[in-house]
Design an enzyme around this catalytic site. Structure first.
Site, mmCIF file in Angstrom:
data_model
loop_
_atom_site.group_PDB
_atom_site.id
_atom_site.type_symbol
_atom_site.label_atom_id
_atom_site.label_comp_id
_atom_site.label_asym_id
_atom_site.label_seq_id
_atom_site.Cartn_x
_atom_site.Cartn_y
_atom_site.Cartn_z
ATOM 1 N N LYS A 108 27.638 28.876 24.695
ATOM 2 C CA LYS A 108 27.713 30.180 25.342
ATOM 3 C C LYS A 108 26.314 30.784 25.328
ATOM 4 C CE LYS A 108 30.461 34.447 25.211
ATOM 5 N NZ LYS A 108 31.665 35.036 24.611
ATOM 6 N N ASP A 120 22.553 36.285 34.529
ATOM 7 C CA ASP A 120 21.536 35.353 34.032
ATOM 8 C C ASP A 120 22.102 34.227 33.173
ATOM 9 O OD1 ASP A 120 22.192 36.675 31.717
ATOM 10 O OD2 ASP A 120 20.254 37.690 31.480
ATOM 11 N N GLY A 121 23.399 34.315 32.859
ATOM 12 C CA GLY A 121 24.023 33.257 32.059
ATOM 13 C C GLY A 121 23.562 33.228 30.613
ATOM 14 N N ARG A 178 42.985 28.571 30.740
ATOM 15 C CA ARG A 178 43.396 29.980 30.699
ATOM 16 C C ARG A 178 44.484 30.245 31.742
ATOM 17 N NH1 ARG A 178 37.754 32.162 29.893
ATOM 18 N NH2 ARG A 178 36.660 30.274 29.351
ATOM 19 N N ASP A 247 41.834 35.998 32.610
ATOM 20 C CA ASP A 247 40.912 34.876 32.396
ATOM 21 C C ASP A 247 40.552 34.741 30.920
ATOM 22 O OD1 ASP A 247 39.673 37.396 33.383
ATOM 23 O OD2 ASP A 247 37.865 36.478 32.568
HETATM 24 P P1 AMP Z 1 33.938 38.133 30.031
HETATM 25 O O1 AMP Z 1 34.113 39.607 30.145
HETATM 26 O O2 AMP Z 1 32.997 37.711 28.936
HETATM 27 O O3 AMP Z 1 35.226 37.410 29.985
HETATM 28 O O4 AMP Z 1 33.190 37.683 31.352
HETATM 29 C C1 AMP Z 1 33.756 37.847 32.631
HETATM 30 C C2 AMP Z 1 33.057 36.948 33.620
HETATM 31 O O5 AMP Z 1 31.674 37.320 33.745
HETATM 32 C C3 AMP Z 1 33.074 35.479 33.217
HETATM 33 O O6 AMP Z 1 33.245 34.717 34.367
HETATM 34 C C4 AMP Z 1 31.703 35.293 32.604
HETATM 35 O O7 AMP Z 1 31.306 33.958 32.675
HETATM 36 C C5 AMP Z 1 30.841 36.212 33.451
HETATM 37 N N1 AMP Z 1 29.638 36.667 32.730
HETATM 38 C C6 AMP Z 1 29.571 37.483 31.665
HETATM 39 N N2 AMP Z 1 28.295 37.669 31.275
HETATM 40 C C7 AMP Z 1 27.520 36.960 32.107
HETATM 41 C C8 AMP Z 1 26.113 36.721 32.246
HETATM 42 N N3 AMP Z 1 25.227 37.258 31.397
HETATM 43 N N4 AMP Z 1 25.703 35.918 33.245
HETATM 44 C C9 AMP Z 1 26.567 35.342 34.082
HETATM 45 N N5 AMP Z 1 27.891 35.523 34.030
HETATM 46 C C10 AMP Z 1 28.375 36.307 33.053
HETATM 47 MG MG MG Z 2 35.984 35.674 29.724
#
Ligand code: AMP
Ligand code: MG
Length: 480
Positions: A108, A120-121, A178, A247
């Site tokens: 992650k 930015d991932g 999920r 999700d």
């Molecule tokens: P989460 O709230 O962590 O479940 O994230 C919701 C969605 O946003 C998921 O598809 C994550 O992969 C994406 N996401 C969260 N933070 C980032 C980030 N910094 N860069 C790219 N995608 C993100």
């Molecule tokens: Mg998530």
């Protein structure tokens, strides 16, 4: 590469139709440094602790057998459906463990993927440490959860409101399938792919039903049961997930996606920590209802597999969905009986439990410390234990306890194993993360150690039982 580290990776998920994933390459970490390593977990995965290195744990080196991919999924986020996918996570593969399990290994914060949608991932050190602390605390509490193997500083900067140190978390789960994965499949309207996904999920998590004619109904039933039991466990320790989007809800029944989650101090069903949850959709008291709503979305995705005739399929889905409330109530009451040291079942137990909660709410009682004080009379007893309402309740409870066959010692034993004396208190977690950000990991190690045996009632835990300051409400943030 990596075999000396004990990696034994398979990649069954990558054999699903290509629409379910996209290949992904972790971003290069310029100077990786492992700051947290979970030795116990590493060993249980069959990994050689001494051989694990920053190159592998940062994603710079990909072990043999790994097929790095980002998973595709959709999801209802705060009620609205969107196509999503791993935007900042990469699945390396499935570790085949010495005990015969198949465990997903994921990075992650390892850089953008095909699903990053402009993000930015990346991940900053603080939130990855937080996920490590809380997921491991949940595991120690006996709650099904994804786990954390390591946190590695990447040496890369992450731009948020400030420039922050980047980190990669290696996390594990019995899978990252999920409800949202099924929603993604259903939205594409290719029933063959949906069926392949459902068969895969059954094979991984519910193999006992694989040969049954009604296996998709049994899949639905099994997920409902696991999730209802999971949410009951959350409620029983005051865990608030904070972002129960579809999700973030697993098919395995494990807790995943530690973002804005936190543990409740003062008992109040309206408790919310997440700054973005302005309407309190995911407040403590709503968690069972939201889980049930999410499972209805899951059931909808399965309709084409439940019966060729849509009306018949809907009847099957509704029949199963009704079970959520029953299983949740059953599991919650089972847990409350244990928290109150009741080893047998009496019809008044539900009322007795709920009466205590009402008194706790009026008294603005600390959730964990109330049960801790009931369990351990030598622990600090709350002031409100001297109030009439509580004394009346306590009399009823004591009478009820004496009516059972079990001895009072047995009753206390059950309570000790059911009421954690420590939880990850928000101020403790924050101070440990802050010190770690300044290079001092000693507080964090001590915190993790204390949280690793929440039912031990040890002397060293006492310092960690103080509630967070209720005059300065704690907030958690998304977009971390
Ligand atoms: P989460 O709230 O962590 O479940 O994230 C919701 C969605 O946003 C998921 O598809 C994550 O992969 C994406 N996401 C969260 N933070 C980032 C980030 N910094 N860069 C790219 N995608 C993100
Ligand atoms: Mg998530």
């Amino acid at each position: 590469m990596g075999l000396e580290q004990g990696w034994k990776l398979d990649s069954s998920y990558s054999l699903l139709p290509e629409v379910f994933f996209a290949e992904a390459i972790p971003e290069k970490a310029v100077s990786p440094e492992v700051v947290l390593l979970n030795k116990g977990l590493a060993e249980s995965l069959g990994l050689q602790v001494e051989e694990l290195n920053p190159e592998t744990l940062s994603g710079n080196e990909i072990p043999d057998g790994a097929v790095p991919i980002a998973q595709a999924y959709g999801g209802h986020q705060f009620g609205n459906f969107t196509m999503l996918g791993d935007g900042r996570a990469i699945l390396l593969g499935e570790q085949l463990t010495p005990s015969g399990e198949r465990i997903d290994i994921g990075l992650k914060g390892s850089g953008p993927t095909a699903f990053s949608r402009g993000g930015d991932g990346l991940a900053a050190l603080g939130p990855m440490l937080r996920e490590y602390i809380i997921s491991e605390a949940m595991h120690a509490l006996g709650i099904p959860t994804s786990r954390s193997l390591s946190v590695t500083l990447t040496g890369n900067d992450v731009l948020r409101e400030d420039v922050l140190p980047g980190a990669v978390l290696v996390r594990t789960s019995s899978s990252y399938l999920r409800v949202g994965t099924f929603q993604y499949a259903a939205a594409r309207q290719v029933t063959e792919d949906l069926k392949t996904l459902a068969d895969y999920a059954i094979e991984r998590h519910y193999p006992d039903v694989a040969t049954e004619d009604n296996r998709y109904e049994l899949l639905l039933e099994s997920v409902i049961e696991r999730q209802a039991a999971l949410i009951a466990k959350w409620q029983l320790v005051g865990f608030i997930h904070g972002v129960m989007n579809t999700d973030n809800m697993t098919i395995s029944g494990e807790t995943i996606d530690y973002g804005p989650c936190a543990f409740m101090d003062v008992y109040d069903p309206a408790t919310v920590f997440s700054s973005i949850d302005v309407n309190g959709r995911y407040k403590y008291g709503n968690q069972p209802g939201i889980a049930s709503w999410n499972l209805a979305r899951f059931a909808e995705t399965l309709l084409p597999l439940l019966d060729e005739n849509q009306d018949a399929a809907i009847i099957i889905a509704e029949r199963q969905l009704k079970r959520f409330g029953e299983v949740f109530e059953r599991e919650w009451l089972k847990g409350m009986r244990a928290k109150l040291g009741l080893l047998d079942e009496q019809p008044e137990d539900d009322t007795l439990s709920k009466e205590l909660l009402l008194i706790m709410k009026d008294a603005q009682a600390d959730f964990t410390n109330t049960f801790r004080a009931l369990t351990d009379e030598s622990a600090e007893q709350p002031n409100w234990f001297s109030e009439d309402a509580f004394c009346e309740w306590k009399n009823k409870w004591e009478t009820r306890r004496k009516q059972q066959v079990a001895t009072i010692e047995e009753s206390y034993d059950v309570m000790r194993f059911s009421n954690p004396s420590v939880i990850p208190r928000n101020h403790r977690v924050e101070e440990a993360i802050k010190a770690a950000g300044n290079g001092d990991f000693s507080m964090l190690h001590k915190l993790n150690h204390v949280l690793s045996s929440p039912y031990s009632y040890s002397e060293q835990q006492v310092d960690y039982t103080t509630p967070s300051d209720s005059s300065a409400p704690f907030r958690t943030y998304c977009g971390t």
